[in-house]
Write an enzyme that holds these catalytic residues in place. Sequence first.
Site, PDB file in Angstrom:
ATOM      1  N   GLU B 227      51.293  21.063  90.389  1.00  0.00           N
ATOM      2  CA  GLU B 227      51.026  20.434  89.082  1.00  0.00           C
ATOM      3  C   GLU B 227      52.353  20.339  88.347  1.00  0.00           C
ATOM      4  O   GLU B 227      53.300  21.053  88.669  1.00  0.00           O
ATOM      5  CB  GLU B 227      50.095  21.323  88.230  1.00  0.00           C
ATOM      6  CG  GLU B 227      48.737  21.589  88.814  1.00  0.00           C
ATOM      7  CD  GLU B 227      48.037  22.756  88.099  1.00  0.00           C
ATOM      8  OE1 GLU B 227      48.541  23.212  87.042  1.00  0.00           O
ATOM      9  OE2 GLU B 227      47.002  23.208  88.611  1.00  0.00           O
ATOM     10  N   LYS B 229      54.833  21.230  85.409  1.00  0.00           N
ATOM     11  CA  LYS B 229      54.986  22.357  84.487  1.00  0.00           C
ATOM     12  C   LYS B 229      55.331  21.786  83.117  1.00  0.00           C
ATOM     13  O   LYS B 229      56.428  21.281  82.900  1.00  0.00           O
ATOM     14  CB  LYS B 229      56.092  23.305  84.970  1.00  0.00           C
ATOM     15  CG  LYS B 229      56.293  24.481  84.040  1.00  0.00           C
ATOM     16  CD  LYS B 229      57.171  25.539  84.662  1.00  0.00           C
ATOM     17  CE  LYS B 229      57.548  26.653  83.696  1.00  0.00           C
ATOM     18  NZ  LYS B 229      56.700  26.865  82.544  1.00  0.00           N
ATOM     19  N   ARG B 249      49.453  33.357  75.020  1.00  0.00           N
ATOM     20  CA  ARG B 249      49.748  34.030  76.276  1.00  0.00           C
ATOM     21  C   ARG B 249      49.583  35.550  76.187  1.00  0.00           C
ATOM     22  O   ARG B 249      49.154  36.203  77.123  1.00  0.00           O
ATOM     23  CB  ARG B 249      51.204  33.711  76.569  1.00  0.00           C
ATOM     24  CG  ARG B 249      51.668  33.815  77.939  1.00  0.00           C
ATOM     25  CD  ARG B 249      53.056  33.183  77.958  1.00  0.00           C
ATOM     26  NE  ARG B 249      53.660  33.340  79.258  1.00  0.00           N
ATOM     27  CZ  ARG B 249      54.247  34.458  79.661  1.00  0.00           C
ATOM     28  NH1 ARG B 249      54.314  35.484  78.856  1.00  0.00           N
ATOM     29  NH2 ARG B 249      54.755  34.513  80.872  1.00  0.00           N
ATOM     30  N   GLU B 274      47.534  24.155  78.630  1.00  0.00           N
ATOM     31  CA  GLU B 274      48.790  24.064  77.887  1.00  0.00           C
ATOM     32  C   GLU B 274      48.537  23.342  76.575  1.00  0.00           C
ATOM     33  O   GLU B 274      47.942  22.260  76.563  1.00  0.00           O
ATOM     34  CB  GLU B 274      49.805  23.271  78.733  1.00  0.00           C
ATOM     35  CG  GLU B 274      51.227  23.477  78.320  1.00  0.00           C
ATOM     36  CD  GLU B 274      51.861  24.728  78.941  1.00  0.00           C
ATOM     37  OE1 GLU B 274      51.154  25.457  79.679  1.00  0.00           O
ATOM     38  OE2 GLU B 274      53.041  24.971  78.673  1.00  0.00           O
ATOM     39  N   LYS B 396      56.548  29.171  89.605  1.00  0.00           N
ATOM     40  CA  LYS B 396      57.070  28.121  88.727  1.00  0.00           C
ATOM     41  C   LYS B 396      58.406  27.663  89.306  1.00  0.00           C
ATOM     42  O   LYS B 396      59.259  28.481  89.654  1.00  0.00           O
ATOM     43  CB  LYS B 396      57.192  28.588  87.276  1.00  0.00           C
ATOM     44  CG  LYS B 396      57.924  29.875  87.044  1.00  0.00           C
ATOM     45  CD  LYS B 396      57.897  30.226  85.560  1.00  0.00           C
ATOM     46  CE  LYS B 396      58.421  31.636  85.346  1.00  0.00           C
ATOM     47  NZ  LYS B 396      58.208  32.102  83.974  1.00  0.00           N
TER      48      LYS B 396
END
Lengths: 346, 528
Positions: B227, B229, B249, B274, B396
Site C-alpha cells: 500500500e 505510505k 497512535r 490514516e 515501512k
Amino acid sequence: MLAPHPETWLCTRPEGLFCKPGDFFVDPVRPVPRAIITHGHSDHARPDHGAVLATRETLAIMRARMGEDRAGRVQQEIAYGEALEINGVRVTLRPAGHVLGSAQVVMDWKGSRAVVSGDYKRRPDPTCAPFEPVPCDVFVTEATFALPVFRHPDPAEEIGKLLRSVALFPERTHVIGCYALGKAQRLISLLRESGWDRPVPLHGALMKLCRLYEELGVSLGPLEPATVANKALFVGNIVLAPPSAIQDRWARRLAEPVPCLASGWMRVRQRARQGGVELPLVISDHADWDELLDTCAEVQAPEIWITHGREEALIHALAQRGQRGRALHLVGLGDEEIEDEPGGGE
Amino acid sequence: MSVKLFAALLESLVYTPSRNGKLRLLRDWFATAPDPDRGVGLAALAGELALKTAKPALVRDLVAARTDPALLALSHDYVGDFAETVALIWPERPGANQPPPGLAEVVELLELTSKADLPDLIASWLDVLDSSARFALIKLVTGGLRVGASARLAKTALADWSGTPLDDIEEVWHGVAPPYLAIFRWLEGKGPRPDPNGAPVFRPLMLAHPLEEKDFAALHAPDWRAEWKWDGIRVQVTSGPGGARLWSRGGEDVSASFPDLAPSLTFHAVLDGELLVVREGEVAPFSDLQQRLNRKAPGAKLQQQHPAMIRLYDILMDGEEDLRGLPFDARRARLEAWFARERPALMDVSPLIPFASMAELAAIRDGTRAASIEGLMLKRADSAYVPGRTKGLWWKWKRDPLTIDAVLMYAQRGHGKRSSFYSDFTFGLWRGEELVPVGKAYSGYTDEELLWLDRWIRNNTTARFGPVREVEKELVLEVAFDAAQRSGRHKSGVALRFPRIARIRRDKPASEADRLETLMATIPDGGA
C-alpha cells in the site's frame, strides 16, 4: 556634642566603601593602600592591596586563593570582638555567619557607629560562627535575596530531597554544583548531619579550600578527589563540583549524572530550568527576605544602606517599618552567587 | 500529605528530562501513593481530570488582599509566572494548624463548593501548603497544570510497575473512570480485569519496522501486499452503541479536534487508517494536517479550509466480532465488504498496489514523487493483527531521503546523557553571499562523529549566546531529510521534515555547500 552622622565620615568611592577619618576601605574592588576585608569570596577579597586587616581565617583563605604575595603586602589578623584604633576610629569585627571567617566591620567614630555587614545569613551553619547583631546608627547590608518570593526552606529538608533522589536512582551519580568557598563545605556538613558518611568525591577546584577548612578546625569527614581513577566511587554517590563543571566534559566520568545545583536562586523555577538542572536545592549562604528585614529591625538602625542586590523592594519595605533605606549602588559585588549558575565558563 | 507528595512528583517530572527517569518517578508514585489520590494523580497526568476550575482572577484577588501591591508587582516582574509568584509570596501562617488536604479531597471539594465559598476554600488550602504544593494547587484549580509527562508515559509506567503488558492496560483504560480503582485492584491482583461494557476503548495498533536492504533481499513477492505510505496521522476509529472515538497512535482521544468527522461515525466497528487533509482529491502537505491537530476545538473556517478525511487500511472489529486473529488477506476482504455495505462519508479505502516482483515494486517506489506519499507499506498476506512492533510482519519502506550539503552555523548542548556534548546543530545554505539557517538536526551521527563534532565546535567557536555557540562557517554537513515544505515561520522560507546528519564532509569547502535555490527546487510544484 551631637555625634556626627555616618554619612559625614563613611562614603562611597570608585574603589568601594571608604572610611575617611580611618583612611581605609572595606572590600574595595581595586587595589588600595589599606583595606578591611569582610570575607574571602572573590567579589569582596581582591588581590594586591597594601595593608589588609581581616580575620585569621579570611587571610588564610585569601592566601590560599591568590597566593601569599597577592593577599596584601602587610596582613594583620584580628579576632572577632577584638578592638583596634585606626586614626581614632575604633574597629571591631563580629561574625557574619556567611562563610568561615566572615565578619561584619563595626566602626565607632566620635559616638556614632556604622556596621558594614558584608554578606551574611542567619541560619545555623556548623562551618562558621553565627551572625551577631550589633545595634548601630547605620547598618550597611546586602540585598541579594531582597524580594518576598525568597524564603529559603529548611536546608535539612532540601538535603532530604537530595537523599530521596539518591535512593530512587541508586545507580546514578548526583553531582551538585556549588561555590568552592563556603557552599561546598556547608553542603558536606549538612550531609554529615543527615547521617551521610560515605567519602565525598570532590572536583579538583574544591579540594584545596576543603583541606583549608579542615586545617582551620572544621571537620568534613572523608573526602576523595573525583578523578577518573576513582570512578568506582561515583555510582550512587554525591559528588561536588563548581557549577560550570556539572554539565561539561569533566562530568562524563560520572555515572549517568543527575545535575543538581545548590543556591538560593533555585527557588525560582525558571532560573533552575534554564541551566538544565534536574534537582534544584534551595540552600543559600545569604539572608532571605524575612531575615533581611528581621536583621534590620534587630540592629535598630534608623538608616540602612544597601550595597547591592534588589534594593528597591527592600527600601520600600523598610520605609513601612520606619527605617530609611538608601542604595549605595556599589559595583563589582554579588558575583559570588552569579558564579553559582551553570554554563558560566568552562 | 498527598497534595504535597503530588506536587513533589510534578516538580521532579518537570526537571527530569530522561524518559527512564520519569518512568522511575511514576512507578514510585504508583507504589507509594494511597488510593484514591494515586488515581486522581494519574488522571491529572493523563489529562483526564475533568475539574470545575476557578478563574485566575480569584487567585489574584486572594494574593492582593495579603500582600503589599508594590512588592507583589516587583516580585511578579522578577519571577515572570504569576502562579509561581503567588506560590512563593503567599504569607505562611504558622498558626494554621489544620492538616494539608489530600488530592482527592481537593478535587471533590472543588466540585461541591459554591462559587461564593470557593475563595475561602482555596485560601485555606494555600495557608497550609508549602510553596511547591501551592504552585501545583494554583495550576490545578486554574486549569493550567503542565505535567512534563504524557498519558502514554504514565500508562507505560503503570505497566512497568505492575508487570502487566501495556496493551492489556490500553484495552481497559478508557472503560474505567478516574480514580481508576478497578484498574489498580486488577493490577495489584486484588480484583478481576475491568470490563469496559461496550464503552469505546483503544486497541493497541500494529506497527511496522523500517525495511533495510538485508531484509528486502529475503522478501518473496507473492507473500506480500503493498500500500502507499501516506504522510498523515495514524488513527483508530472506534464506533458503536457505547459511543464513537478517534484515537491517536498512542491511544489519545483526538475526537474533539475533528468534529467534522463525527457525523460519519454511525457504524459499529473498529478501523485502522490514516487521517489526512484532502482538497479536491489531493492530499495536502503534512503541515496542513498539523494545524488541525493543534486545535482542540477548531473553528468552522479551519474545518472548511483544512477538510479532514480518513483513508482506511484495516478492520479490527466488525460489530462485536473480533477480526484481529484473521490473516491480512481475509481482513482486507472484510474491510472492502464492510465499506461497500456502510459507505461512510469522509472515508475511503487505501488501494492495494499490484506488483509481480519485488523489482517492479522497487521501481514503483522510486517513481513516486508526490509529497503526500512517504513510500510504501509492505504487509505479509498471512499476518494476523498483532499489537506492537513484531518484526517481519509489516514493513515501512520509505523513499530514499533527499540530501543537501549545508554549513554548520550554530550548536547547542543536548539534554540528559548528551548534556556535556554540543549535539544539536543548526545548519544553513547560501543565499547570495549570506548563509541562511534552514534547519536543526540532532541525530544521524555515530558516537565517534559526535565526539569529533563536539571537539570541532569547541575549537571553532566565534560567539556564545547562553547555551548556544556560533561557530566558524567552515564545516560542511551532509543533511538527509524526507521532504522540504514552504514555511512562513522560518527566515529561509523553508522547513525540512526529519532532518538528520548523514555525513561530515570534511573534504568540502564551505563555499561549495548547496544554495537555497537547490533546496527550493525539491518542493513539488516549485513551492508555489
